[in-house]
Design a protein around this motif. Structure first.
Motif, PDB file in Angstrom:
ATOM      1  N   TYR A  30      17.750 -22.196 -29.970  1.00 47.87           N
ATOM      2  CA  TYR A  30      16.573 -21.338 -29.876  1.00 47.87           C
ATOM      3  C   TYR A  30      16.277 -20.878 -28.456  1.00 47.87           C
ATOM      4  O   TYR A  30      15.411 -20.039 -28.251  1.00 47.87           O
ATOM      5  N   ILE A  31      16.963 -21.422 -27.490  1.00 45.90           N
ATOM      6  CA  ILE A  31      16.708 -21.082 -26.090  1.00 45.90           C
ATOM      7  C   ILE A  31      17.661 -19.981 -25.676  1.00 45.90           C
ATOM      8  O   ILE A  31      18.875 -20.078 -25.886  1.00 45.90           O
ATOM      9  N   GLU A  32      17.102 -18.930 -25.085  1.00 42.20           N
ATOM     10  CA  GLU A  32      17.915 -17.790 -24.686  1.00 42.20           C
ATOM     11  C   GLU A  32      18.929 -18.203 -23.624  1.00 42.20           C
ATOM     12  O   GLU A  32      18.637 -19.034 -22.763  1.00 42.20           O
ATOM     13  N   SER A  33      20.118 -17.595 -23.693  1.00 37.87           N
ATOM     14  CA  SER A  33      21.137 -17.917 -22.691  1.00 37.87           C
ATOM     15  C   SER A  33      20.657 -17.431 -21.328  1.00 37.87           C
ATOM     16  O   SER A  33      19.933 -16.451 -21.214  1.00 37.87           O
ATOM     17  N   GLY A  34      21.049 -18.127 -20.312  1.00 40.21           N
ATOM     18  CA  GLY A  34      20.576 -17.806 -18.966  1.00 40.21           C
ATOM     19  C   GLY A  34      19.458 -18.734 -18.527  1.00 40.21           C
ATOM     20  O   GLY A  34      19.241 -18.929 -17.346  1.00 40.21           O
ATOM     21  N   ASN A  35      18.724 -19.277 -19.500  1.00 39.32           N
ATOM     22  CA  ASN A  35      17.709 -20.276 -19.175  1.00 39.32           C
ATOM     23  C   ASN A  35      18.396 -21.635 -19.167  1.00 39.32           C
ATOM     24  O   ASN A  35      19.072 -21.988 -20.113  1.00 39.32           O
ATOM     25  N   ASP A  36      18.220 -22.365 -18.098  1.00 39.24           N
ATOM     26  CA  ASP A  36      18.773 -23.715 -18.009  1.00 39.24           C
ATOM     27  C   ASP A  36      17.624 -24.685 -17.784  1.00 39.24           C
ATOM     28  O   ASP A  36      17.426 -25.185 -16.680  1.00 39.24           O
ATOM     29  N   PRO A  37      16.850 -24.962 -18.846  1.00 38.99           N
ATOM     30  CA  PRO A  37      15.684 -25.833 -18.678  1.00 38.99           C
ATOM     31  C   PRO A  37      16.090 -27.286 -18.454  1.00 38.99           C
ATOM     32  O   PRO A  37      17.180 -27.705 -18.830  1.00 38.99           O
ATOM     33  N   ILE A  38      15.184 -28.009 -17.847  1.00 37.41           N
ATOM     34  CA  ILE A  38      15.378 -29.442 -17.646  1.00 37.41           C
ATOM     35  C   ILE A  38      14.397 -30.167 -18.550  1.00 37.41           C
ATOM     36  O   ILE A  38      13.186 -29.974 -18.451  1.00 37.41           O
ATOM     37  N   ALA A  39      14.927 -30.969 -19.447  1.00 38.64           N
ATOM     38  CA  ALA A  39      14.091 -31.767 -20.350  1.00 38.64           C
ATOM     39  C   ALA A  39      13.766 -33.077 -19.643  1.00 38.64           C
ATOM     40  O   ALA A  39      14.668 -33.837 -19.308  1.00 38.64           O
ATOM     41  N   ARG A  40      12.485 -33.298 -19.419  1.00 39.34           N
ATOM     42  CA  ARG A  40      12.050 -34.551 -18.815  1.00 39.34           C
ATOM     43  C   ARG A  40      11.666 -35.496 -19.950  1.00 39.34           C
ATOM     44  O   ARG A  40      10.715 -35.236 -20.684  1.00 39.34           O
ATOM     45  N   VAL A  41      12.435 -36.562 -20.092  1.00 36.55           N
ATOM     46  CA  VAL A  41      12.239 -37.505 -21.188  1.00 36.55           C
ATOM     47  C   VAL A  41      11.801 -38.842 -20.596  1.00 36.55           C
ATOM     48  O   VAL A  41      12.469 -39.377 -19.714  1.00 36.55           O
ATOM     49  N   ASN A  42      10.677 -39.332 -21.081  1.00 38.44           N
ATOM     50  CA  ASN A  42      10.169 -40.627 -20.641  1.00 38.44           C
ATOM     51  C   ASN A  42      10.180 -41.561 -21.845  1.00 38.44           C
ATOM     52  O   ASN A  42       9.559 -41.277 -22.863  1.00 38.44           O
ATOM     53  N   VAL A  43      10.891 -42.667 -21.719  1.00 37.82           N
ATOM     54  CA  VAL A  43      10.979 -43.667 -22.779  1.00 37.82           C
ATOM     55  C   VAL A  43      10.225 -44.895 -22.283  1.00 37.82           C
ATOM     56  O   VAL A  43      10.572 -45.464 -21.261  1.00 37.82           O
ATOM     57  N   ARG A  44       9.179 -45.275 -23.012  1.00 33.57           N
ATOM     58  CA  ARG A  44       8.345 -46.408 -22.596  1.00 33.57           C
ATOM     59  C   ARG A  44       8.356 -47.461 -23.695  1.00 33.57           C
ATOM     60  O   ARG A  44       8.166 -47.152 -24.858  1.00 33.57           O
ATOM     61  N   LYS A  45       8.570 -48.697 -23.281  1.00 33.45           N
ATOM     62  CA  LYS A  45       8.538 -49.817 -24.224  1.00 33.45           C
ATOM     63  C   LYS A  45       7.304 -50.649 -23.909  1.00 33.45           C
ATOM     64  O   LYS A  45       7.063 -51.009 -22.764  1.00 33.45           O
TER      65      LYS A  45
END
Length: 190
Positions: free
Chosen positions: A31-46
């Motif tokens: 679903y993300i247009e080509s040319g966009n290189d987003p950074i997914a910030r994922v935080n996993v907390r236990k």
């Protein structure tokens, strides 16, 4: 292609955890247009009671995707977050993006900058600013502003009203409905 920044709190992240998160979020690339290189910030907390909280934030040119989920099962939490993000981006692509293209609006660039304050700043401060955000606003209508607010899971959203060309705020009321604060230029009397 999405890049990932995966961080663990109260736990270390392994290659297996990283690979599972990447595999589940990989569907968003459709679903993300080509040319966009987003950074997914994922935080996993236990947490101590053996529950996991997964938080994912993905800034895109037209919106910021954000979802979080708390479950007793790590894999279930990742699956739920992935499903939430897919629903958000599908809703945006089908509803808002079509309207924006028809009206010729340009994209939104929502960048979060955090400026740490120096510890030795003025001792007589009455206000402690601990976080700063910078917004680049695009013109949008009230409906799109409400959608953006919901996607960010915030109680309010500042936007540039396309109809009035003024900065306005939409907010969620206690009764579940929405409110609008409209700004007006005040003439100074000289």
């Amino acid at each position: 292609m999405i890049e990932y920044q995966i961080r663990g709190e109260n736990m270390g992240t392994t290659d297996a955890i990283d690979n599972y998160i990447k595999a589940r979020l990989e569907k968003l690339n459709n679903y993300i247009e080509s040319g966009n290189d987003p950074i997914a910030r994922v935080n996993v907390r236990k947490y101590n009671e053996k529950t996991f909280k997964i938080e994912v934030t993905i800034p895109l040119p037209y919106l910021t995707l954000r979802a979080e989920e708390t479950q007793s099962d790590f894999y279930s939490a990742v699956d739920q977050v992935s499903a939430k993000l897919l629903r958000q981006i599908r809703k945006f692509k089908t509803k808002v993006n079509r309207k924006s293209r028809e009206k010729g609006y340009k994209g939104i660039d929502f960048n979060e900058e955090i400026d740490p304050l120096p510890a030795d700043s003025a001792e007589e401060k009455t206000v402690d600013v601990i976080r700063r955000k910078t917004l680049s606003l695009k013109p949008m209508d009230i409906e799109e502003a409400v959608l953006q607010m919901e996607m960010l899971d915030h109680d309010f959203f500042l936007f540039l009203n396309a109809e009035t060309d003024q900065l306005d705020i939409v907010y969620k009321r206690d009764d579940g409905k929405y409110g609008l604060i409209e700004t007006a230029n005040v003439e100074s009397s000289k």
